[in-house]
Design a protein around this motif. Structure first.
Motif, PDB file in Angstrom:
ATOM      1  N   ARG A  37      68.632  75.567  87.401  1.00 20.44           N
ATOM      2  CA  ARG A  37      67.567  75.738  88.389  1.00 20.44           C
ATOM      3  C   ARG A  37      66.799  77.037  88.136  1.00 20.44           C
ATOM      4  N   GLU A  38      67.531  78.119  87.840  1.00 20.07           N
ATOM      5  CA  GLU A  38      66.885  79.403  87.574  1.00 20.07           C
ATOM      6  C   GLU A  38      66.034  79.349  86.303  1.00 20.07           C
ATOM      7  N   ARG A  39      66.568  78.669  85.273  1.00 20.56           N
ATOM      8  CA  ARG A  39      65.824  78.556  84.019  1.00 20.56           C
ATOM      9  C   ARG A  39      64.529  77.782  84.224  1.00 20.56           C
ATOM     10  N   LYS A  40      64.595  76.671  84.951  1.00 15.75           N
ATOM     11  CA  LYS A  40      63.391  75.872  85.205  1.00 15.75           C
ATOM     12  C   LYS A  40      62.385  76.649  86.043  1.00 15.75           C
ATOM     13  N   GLU A  41      62.892  77.410  86.997  1.00 11.58           N
ATOM     14  CA  GLU A  41      62.010  78.231  87.822  1.00 11.58           C
ATOM     15  C   GLU A  41      61.325  79.301  86.975  1.00 11.58           C
ATOM     16  N   ARG A  42      62.092  79.904  86.075  1.00 13.63           N
ATOM     17  CA  ARG A  42      61.545  80.924  85.171  1.00 13.63           C
ATOM     18  C   ARG A  42      60.494  80.320  84.246  1.00 13.63           C
ATOM     19  N   TRP A  95      57.381  79.663  86.196  1.00 10.73           N
ATOM     20  CA  TRP A  95      56.711  80.930  86.491  1.00 10.73           C
ATOM     21  C   TRP A  95      55.941  81.426  85.274  1.00 10.73           C
ATOM     22  N   ASN A  96      56.550  81.277  84.079  1.00  6.84           N
ATOM     23  CA  ASN A  96      55.905  81.732  82.840  1.00  6.84           C
ATOM     24  C   ASN A  96      54.696  80.882  82.461  1.00  6.84           C
ATOM     25  N   LYS A  97      54.637  79.635  82.926  1.00  9.74           N
ATOM     26  CA  LYS A  97      53.493  78.774  82.627  1.00  9.74           C
ATOM     27  C   LYS A  97      52.255  79.192  83.396  1.00  9.74           C
ATOM     28  N   LYS A  98      52.449  79.853  84.528  1.00  7.98           N
ATOM     29  CA  LYS A  98      51.297  80.241  85.370  1.00  7.98           C
ATOM     30  C   LYS A  98      50.528  81.354  84.783  1.00  7.98           C
TER      31      LYS A  98
END
Length: 135
Positions: free
Chosen positions: A124-129, A132-135
């Motif tokens: 979950r943290e990896r997907k959130e990261r 976030w990096n795509k934005k």
């Protein structure tokens, strides 16, 4: 018999609703009975895999990618030590071409996913990261 007096089978249109009911009932029967069957297949596969005969749990056999390595770092010390013991014992037994006595095998009912909560959190943290990096 049909009312027209021909004696032939009834037209298909009148048979369809009854046929659908039969199919639906059959589908429901397989769904309700499938739980026990599926559980039996899972138990059989669990024992056929063989890792339990070496004293390993399912989570001990996961491929150690980056997510699993991070989850292992987050394990409490006692769970990590138990895992290391099981893996070392399994390696020793494997080298000796032996298995544990049957009363020491890990049973399907006793195998709990001890790593799963930590692994879900890491993923979950990896997907959130990544999001976030795509934005």
């Amino acid at each position: 018999m049909r009312r027209g007096g021909t004696g032939g089978p009834a037209p298909r249109a009148t048979q369809q609703p009854a046929r659908r009911a039969e199919v639906n009932m059959a589908a429901k029967a397989t769904v309700t009975g499938g739980g026990r069957l599926l559980d039996s297949i899972r138990k059989w596969y669990y024992n056929a895999a063989g890792f339990n005969k070496l004293g390993l749990m399912r989570d001990d056999t996961l491929h150690e990618d980056d997510d699993v390595k991070e989850a292992l770092k987050r394990l409490p010390e006692h769970l990590y030590n138990e895992r290391v013991f099981r893996i070392k014992r399994a390696l020793d037994l494997s080298l000796k071409h032996q298995i544990l006595p049957k009363d020491q095998w890990v049973k399907y009912e006793e195998d709990h996913p001890y790593l799963e909560p930590y692994l879900k959190e890491v993923i979950r943290e990896r997907k959130e990261r990544e999001a976030w990096n795509k934005k």
